[in-house]
Enzyme design. Structure first.
Site, PDB file in Angstrom:
ATOM      1  N   ALA A 176       2.164  -4.497  -8.090  1.00  0.00           N
ATOM      2  CA  ALA A 176       1.896  -3.654  -9.723  1.00  0.00           C
ATOM      3  C   ALA A 176       0.442  -2.641  -8.861  1.00  0.00           C
ATOM      4  O   ALA A 176      -0.256  -1.660  -9.635  1.00  0.00           O
ATOM      5  CB  ALA A 176       2.307  -4.110 -10.870  1.00  0.00           C
ATOM      6  N   HIS A 177      -0.392  -3.364  -9.454  1.00  0.00           N
ATOM      7  CA  HIS A 177      -1.536  -3.237  -9.936  1.00  0.00           C
ATOM      8  C   HIS A 177      -2.324  -1.956  -8.663  1.00  0.00           C
ATOM      9  O   HIS A 177      -3.581  -0.935  -8.621  1.00  0.00           O
ATOM     10  CB  HIS A 177      -3.131  -3.602  -9.081  1.00  0.00           C
ATOM     11  CG  HIS A 177      -3.305  -4.675  -8.419  1.00  0.00           C
ATOM     12  ND1 HIS A 177      -4.812  -4.678  -7.908  1.00  0.00           N
ATOM     13  CD2 HIS A 177      -2.848  -5.288  -7.921  1.00  0.00           C
ATOM     14  CE1 HIS A 177      -4.550  -5.122  -6.351  1.00  0.00           C
ATOM     15  NE2 HIS A 177      -2.971  -5.647  -6.327  1.00  0.00           N
ATOM     16  N   CYS A 216     -10.208  -7.249  -0.175  1.00  0.00           N
ATOM     17  CA  CYS A 216     -10.110  -8.315  -0.113  1.00  0.00           C
ATOM     18  C   CYS A 216     -10.647  -9.303   0.216  1.00  0.00           C
ATOM     19  O   CYS A 216     -10.878 -10.754  -0.056  1.00  0.00           O
ATOM     20  CB  CYS A 216      -8.889  -8.858  -0.223  1.00  0.00           C
ATOM     21  SG  CYS A 216      -7.265  -7.642  -0.991  1.00  0.00           S
ATOM     22  N   GLN A 238       1.116  -0.827  -0.131  1.00  0.00           N
ATOM     23  CA  GLN A 238       0.199  -0.204  -0.235  1.00  0.00           C
ATOM     24  C   GLN A 238       0.578   1.341  -0.080  1.00  0.00           C
ATOM     25  O   GLN A 238       0.204   2.641  -0.171  1.00  0.00           O
ATOM     26  CB  GLN A 238      -1.390   0.481   1.324  1.00  0.00           C
ATOM     27  CG  GLN A 238      -1.889  -1.042   1.159  1.00  0.00           C
ATOM     28  CD  GLN A 238      -2.740  -0.668  -0.258  1.00  0.00           C
ATOM     29  OE1 GLN A 238      -3.531   0.699  -0.472  1.00  0.00           O
ATOM     30  NE2 GLN A 238      -3.839  -1.658   0.034  1.00  0.00           N
ATOM     31  N   THR A 259       7.725 -18.890 -17.673  1.00  0.00           N
ATOM     32  CA  THR A 259       7.887 -17.744 -18.272  1.00  0.00           C
ATOM     33  C   THR A 259       7.713 -16.347 -17.912  1.00  0.00           C
ATOM     34  O   THR A 259       6.461 -16.090 -16.930  1.00  0.00           O
ATOM     35  CB  THR A 259       7.551 -17.905 -19.367  1.00  0.00           C
ATOM     36  OG1 THR A 259       7.769 -19.403 -19.895  1.00  0.00           O
ATOM     37  CG2 THR A 259       7.751 -16.874 -20.408  1.00  0.00           C
TER      38      THR A 259
HETATM   39  N1  PLP Z   1      -0.878  -6.555   1.295  1.00  0.00           N
HETATM   40  C1  PLP Z   1      -1.533  -5.052   0.811  1.00  0.00           C
HETATM   41  C2  PLP Z   1      -1.497  -4.683   2.535  1.00  0.00           C
HETATM   42  C3  PLP Z   1      -2.231  -5.699   0.472  1.00  0.00           C
HETATM   43  O1  PLP Z   1      -3.297  -4.166   0.580  1.00  0.00           O
HETATM   44  C4  PLP Z   1      -3.132  -6.271  -0.775  1.00  0.00           C
HETATM   45  C5  PLP Z   1      -3.749  -6.327  -2.262  1.00  0.00           C
HETATM   46  O2  PLP Z   1      -4.952  -5.747  -1.580  1.00  0.00           O
HETATM   47  C6  PLP Z   1      -1.787  -7.229  -0.545  1.00  0.00           C
HETATM   48  C7  PLP Z   1      -1.007  -7.244  -0.030  1.00  0.00           C
HETATM   49  C8  PLP Z   1      -1.829  -8.143  -2.203  1.00  0.00           C
HETATM   50  O3  PLP Z   1      -1.745  -7.926  -3.516  1.00  0.00           O
HETATM   51  P1  PLP Z   1      -1.940  -8.058  -4.456  1.00  0.00           P
HETATM   52  O4  PLP Z   1      -3.435  -8.490  -5.038  1.00  0.00           O
HETATM   53  O5  PLP Z   1      -1.090  -7.874  -5.638  1.00  0.00           O
HETATM   54  O6  PLP Z   1      -1.689 -10.103  -4.583  1.00  0.00           O
END
Ligand code: PLP
Length: 383
Positions: A197-198, A322, A176, A236
């Site tokens: 990246a996102h 998430c 973050q 790959t």
């Molecule tokens: N760690 C934190 C603090 C996050 O906020 C997130 C995603 O919300 C992740 C890890 C997981 O990253 P990714 O979505 O690239 O798997």
């Protein structure tokens, strides 16, 4: 169609134009980056350039960056017992990908508390590290640089000093923070660091595990096979995704952007409290990411708010994106001892580089209408 206002940047950020351009160009890179011919070398160059850019973002050497499929895989790779490290300490507010404990057996994973302010309890960390040392064991400690729900920035450098004094290894989940606030692996004192990246305007499904220097051994690979990524991550490479990650990592002016977002966030929180003085902003007194507000208004449930705002054209989230879909109280707010009813009302609004004042005003107008309607209905039911 109603105009949309996107205020859920901590879940994912819109793709930056530079990242899109780099990805579209890379999609036509024919070669396999492991091939020695000209086509292969051209694809390899795209990865090497992205590696330089991602390394620069976090103050590391390109050779110390391993590309992964995202933050989750970077975290899972990092949390690996090595010779002499057999205990994992994680803070109670970590992302589920860290709370899962990686390759440590569940009985060797312990949680470090945070205070009601959402900040890691450094005294507790020191005591837990002392107990590990007394048992002639060595700990891997995994801490997030800033929390995805509250935006609260953690005292990583102070924690690093404790971890290293106890002979441990520090992994930092900077998913973050990288690209949002200064995030230098050496200044933080992290041995390993995860980025995605996102969250910074690159594509979804790409991330990196970074080490501070060659003095830190790479964890054993999670995905075994070919020798890609110097044997640390087989398969790959996702050339277009990695190229997009590199372009997004290079495109920013952190200080100016941080100041602008902090001003917008101030307007947002002022507007929330001005309309409803009972609004609680979580972690308000702590240092926070300038783009994040997590708040609750007693009497308004988060699920109702998120759906109501969505219908009004505003995208926000309740607690962690998430875990959206699950109506469970946030483990982060539980760790901060926030009472259940208040925690169940927690709405997260997160901003980014395209957010303008008009977006904040649109959110505030939608929020006022929604909360007033809900309160009116509640009064009607009570009458
Ligand atoms: N760690 C934190 C603090 C996050 O906020 C997130 C995603 O919300 C992740 C890890 C997981 O990253 P990714 O979505 O690239 O798997």
């Amino acid at each position: 169609m109603i105009e949309r206002t996107y205020l859920d940047w901590n879940a994912t950020a819109p793709l930056r134009p530079q990242a899109r351009e780099a990805m579209v160009a890379a999609l036509d890179a024919l070669g396999n980056p492991s091939s020695v011919h000209a086509e292969g070398r051209a694809a390899r160059r795209l990865i090497d350039e992205a590696r330089r850019r991602v390394a620069a973002l976090v103050g590391a050497e390109p050779a110390d960056v391993v590309f992964t499929s995202g933050g989750t895989e970077a975290n899972a790779t990092a949390l690996c017992p090595t010779t002499g490290t057999d205990v994992l300490l994680v803070s109670a507010i970590e992302h589920p990908s860290v709370l899962a404990g990686g390759r440590f057996p569940a009985e060797n994973v312990a949680s470090v508390p945070v205070g009601p302010d959402g900040v890691l309890d450094l005294g507790a960390l020191e005591r837990q590290l002392g107990a590990v040392e007394q048992g002639a064991r060595r700990a891997v400690v995994s801490l997030m640089h800033a929390n995805n729900e509250t935006g609260i920035v953690q005292p990583i450098a102070a924690a690093a000093a404790l971890v290293h004094a106890a002979g441990g290894l520090l992994h930092v989940d900077a998913v973050q923070t990288a690209g949002r606030i200064p995030c230098d692996i050496k200044a933080l004192g992290a041995d390993l660091l995860s980025v995605s990246a996102h969250k910074l305007g690159g594509p979804k499904g790409v991330g990196a595990l970074v080490r501070c220097s060659a003095t830190v051994d790479w964890p054993a690979p999670l995905i075994k096979g070919g020798g890609q990524e110097r044997g640390t991550r087989a398969g790959t490479e996702n050339v277009a995704g990695i190229a997009g990650f590199g372009a997004a990592a290079a495109a920013r002016d952190l200080a100016a952007e941080g100041r602008r977002l902090a001003t917008l966030r101030g307007r947002l929180e002022g507007g929330l409290k001005g309309a409803f003085p009972r609004t609680v902003v979580f972690g308000e007194a702590a240092e926070r990411l300038p783009n994040t507000t997590l708040f609750s208004l007693p009497g308004v449930k988060a699920e109702t708010a998120v759906i109501g705002l969505d219908l009004a054209g505003v995208a926000v989230s309740s607690g962690a994106a998430c875990s959206s879909g699950k109506v469970a109280a946030s483990h982060v707010l539980a760790a901060m001892s926030v009472p259940g009813p208040l925690a169940r009302g927690a709405v997260r609004v997160s901003l980014g580089y395209t957010t303008q004042e008009a977006d904040i005003e649109r959110f505030l107008a939608a929020w006022r209408t929604l909360a007033e309607t809900l309160f009116k209905e509640q009064r009607g039911m009570a009458a």
